[in-house]
Write an enzyme that holds these catalytic residues in place. Structure first.
Site, PDB file in Angstrom:
ATOM      1  N   LYS A  46      41.286   4.088 -23.562  1.00  0.00           N
ATOM      2  CA  LYS A  46      41.706   4.482 -22.045  1.00  0.00           C
ATOM      3  C   LYS A  46      42.534   3.757 -22.031  1.00  0.00           C
ATOM      4  O   LYS A  46      42.752   2.273 -21.727  1.00  0.00           O
ATOM      5  CB  LYS A  46      39.920   2.452 -21.706  1.00  0.00           C
ATOM      6  N   CYS A 102      55.006  -7.244 -25.751  1.00  0.00           N
ATOM      7  CA  CYS A 102      54.197  -8.903 -26.607  1.00  0.00           C
ATOM      8  C   CYS A 102      55.431  -9.840 -26.971  1.00  0.00           C
ATOM      9  O   CYS A 102      54.897 -10.803 -27.233  1.00  0.00           O
ATOM     10  CB  CYS A 102      52.517  -8.129 -26.928  1.00  0.00           C
ATOM     11  N   GLU A 149      52.959 -17.398 -21.652  1.00  0.00           N
ATOM     12  CA  GLU A 149      53.419 -15.834 -21.942  1.00  0.00           C
ATOM     13  C   GLU A 149      53.763 -15.493 -20.286  1.00  0.00           C
ATOM     14  O   GLU A 149      53.007 -15.622 -19.495  1.00  0.00           O
ATOM     15  CB  GLU A 149      52.350 -14.794 -22.516  1.00  0.00           C
ATOM     16  N   GLU A 200      46.065  -6.842 -31.095  1.00  0.00           N
ATOM     17  CA  GLU A 200      47.323  -7.069 -30.931  1.00  0.00           C
ATOM     18  C   GLU A 200      47.245  -7.484 -29.717  1.00  0.00           C
ATOM     19  O   GLU A 200      47.268  -6.614 -28.477  1.00  0.00           O
ATOM     20  CB  GLU A 200      48.226  -5.630 -31.112  1.00  0.00           C
ATOM     21  N   LEU A 201      47.538  -8.828 -29.142  1.00  0.00           N
ATOM     22  CA  LEU A 201      47.368  -9.520 -27.972  1.00  0.00           C
ATOM     23  C   LEU A 201      48.480 -10.205 -27.893  1.00  0.00           C
ATOM     24  O   LEU A 201      49.440  -9.685 -28.256  1.00  0.00           O
ATOM     25  CB  LEU A 201      46.280 -10.679 -28.374  1.00  0.00           C
TER      26      LEU A 201
END
Length: 478
Positions: A169, A278, A378, A244-245
């Site tokens: 997705k 990121c 972030e 993986e954030l």
């Protein structure tokens, strides 16, 4: 465009669609289905049926086909890169580069597949123990907008060579390049149902994919809040997860560093893709004796960046949507209100070619403090916060005093100091004295709230395999 399920273009069950827009102009150029739980189920059932045959395909055949897929990507690079350019707004040369790097990762994963092997040990006369590694099963891969092809290959390339099938997705902002890739791979020989793509915005289809009982693994790259929700949902059916954030990665510039090289590396890395990735440099801690000199060097480099307007060329494109744009605007306004110096940028770029998109000027925030969002949250935009420190150890303390731990960067001519700082960084990857792209051969991922698990290289393939132990007994001939 439609979804790609079981080797065919497929409309959503309801017929609902959503727009795809060009972030440079805000103009709609396509639509994709607004999928729901029924669409998710259809794709997952297709992947489950395909898994029964794909898992039995000999490794040599899977490897041979995966290398063919990689070459097909390169051959269609202009078409796929142009689609990515249109949906993301990043300058075309960088989009073409992403296509090639994603194809390279397919090749590397294929090579790792050939290195997989079983192990056999002897427990005594007439006894053997065999340890094999089997594919986990159907995988759900959920990817973000910023590097939609490369981050998909982190997951798809490892899953396919391991013998898994995939339902992907993509982000609602950048679905077309992934859909084109699915058709390309099918035409190149990937069996139907092995790689399916569903589309949709909002939580409905994502929750349907994660909560479905059939998939055995969720591979997700995206925000920390969403990642936590996925992990909490996945545990209900004991799915494996790779997450993986977010990241809020820090650089430490010591007084003895080559500040020309440090400024060049940090500018190049921190503003790539308009800051939308990121593990970019987000905040910088600089020893006071070289603080002003470093600011001068960094400012000179950042002022060289140009913004690419709609229909024009430049170094940096727009931010992908209003939400992502707001991160930069809010953080800079917060820093300005709390006494920081805005050395350059600090506002939206307007004028012909810019008014239709979310363009934010490359921005340096000097004299930042930990009361400011730019040093604690972030950004995901073209903004760097810079803070003076008394010594590198204070910089290390500040760097680690954060809920994220994806990447870190150190600049010093003293190798012993540099290695000590690198070892002290609470991060999954650390760079010393330069910043290269993360290697496709090495593990990539974070600690703390930056995620779980690792991707790339053999480490990535292993995360799509389950160990199986078989105990064999037989009569020993006399």
């Amino acid at each position: 465009m439609e979804m790609f399920i079981n080797g065919a273009w497929t409309a959503s069950v309801t017929g609902a669609t959503q727009p795809v827009t060009d972030p440079r102009s805000g103009a709609q150029f396509d639509t994709v289905p607004q999928g729901n739980a029924q669409d998710a189920d259809l794709a997952i059932r297709s992947a489950a049926a395909a898994f029964e045959l794909w898992r039995k395909t000999p490794m040599a055949d899977r490897v041979r086909l995966q290398k063919k897929l990689a070459q097909a990507m390169r051959d269609a690079g202009q078409t796929i890169g142009t689609a990515l350019h249109r949906e993301l707004g990043r300058p075309l040369p960088a989009c073409l580069q992403e296509v090639n790097r994603a194809a390279d990762l397919l090749d590397i994963y294929a090579e790792e597949g050939l290195r997989l092997h079983a192990a056999m040990t002897s427990g005594g006369p007439g006894e053997k123990t065999v340890v094999t590694r089997d594919p986990v099963g159907v995988v759900v891969a959920i990817t973000p907008f910023n590097y939609p092809l490369n981050l998909l290959m982190f997951k798809l390339g490892a899953a396919l060579v391991a013998g898994c099938t995939v339902v992907a997705k993509p982000s609602a902002d950048t679905p077309t390049s992934t859909l084109l890739l699915a058709e390309l791979f099918h035409k190149a020989g990937l069996p139907k149902g092995v790689f399916n793509v569903v589309t949709g915005a909002g939580r409905a289809i994502g929750e349907a994919l994660v909560n479905h009982p059939v998939p055995r693994k969720i591979a997700f790259t995206g925000g920390t809040t969403a990642g936590k929700a996925i992990a909490a949902a996945a545990v209900q059916t004991m799915k494996r997860v790779t997450l993986e954030l977010g990241g809020q990665s820090a650089a430490i510039v010591c007084a003895d560093a080559d500040i020309d090289k440090a400024a060049e590396a940090i500018a190049r890395h921190g503003f790539a893709n308009s800051g939308q990735f990121c593990y970019r440099v987000n905040r910088i801690y600089v020893e006071r004796p070289v603080y002003e000199a470093f600011l001068e060097k960094l400012l000179a480099r950042v002022r060289q960046f140009t913004l690419a307007p709609a229909g024009g060329e430049g170094d940096l494109g727009p931010l992908v949507n209003e939400k992502i744009y707001a991160n930069s605007a809010v953080q800079v306004d917060d820093a300005r209100a709390k006494g920081a110096r805005i050395l350059c940028g600090g506002q939206r770029q307007t004028g012909p070619g810019f008014d239709g998109g979310f363009y934010y000027q490359p921005t340096l925030v000097a004299d930042a403090s930990h009361e400011m969002l730019v040093l604690t949250e972030e950004t995901f935009g073209p903004v760097l916060g810079i803070c003076p420190v008394d010594d590198p150890w204070q910089g290390l303390k500040f760097a680690n005093d954060n809920r994220y731990g994806l990447a870190g960067f150190v600049f010093t001519r003293d190798l012993a100091r540099g290695l000590t700082l690198c070892e002290g960084m609470e991060a999954g990857s650390v760079w010393l004295n330069d910043i290269q792209r993360s290697s496709h051969y090495e593990p990539f991922g974070g600690v703390k709230e930056s995620g779980l698990g690792r991707e790339k290289g053999r480490y990535g393939v292993e995360s799509y395999l389950e160990y199986k132990t078989m105990y064999l007994s037989y009569e020993v001939p006399r």
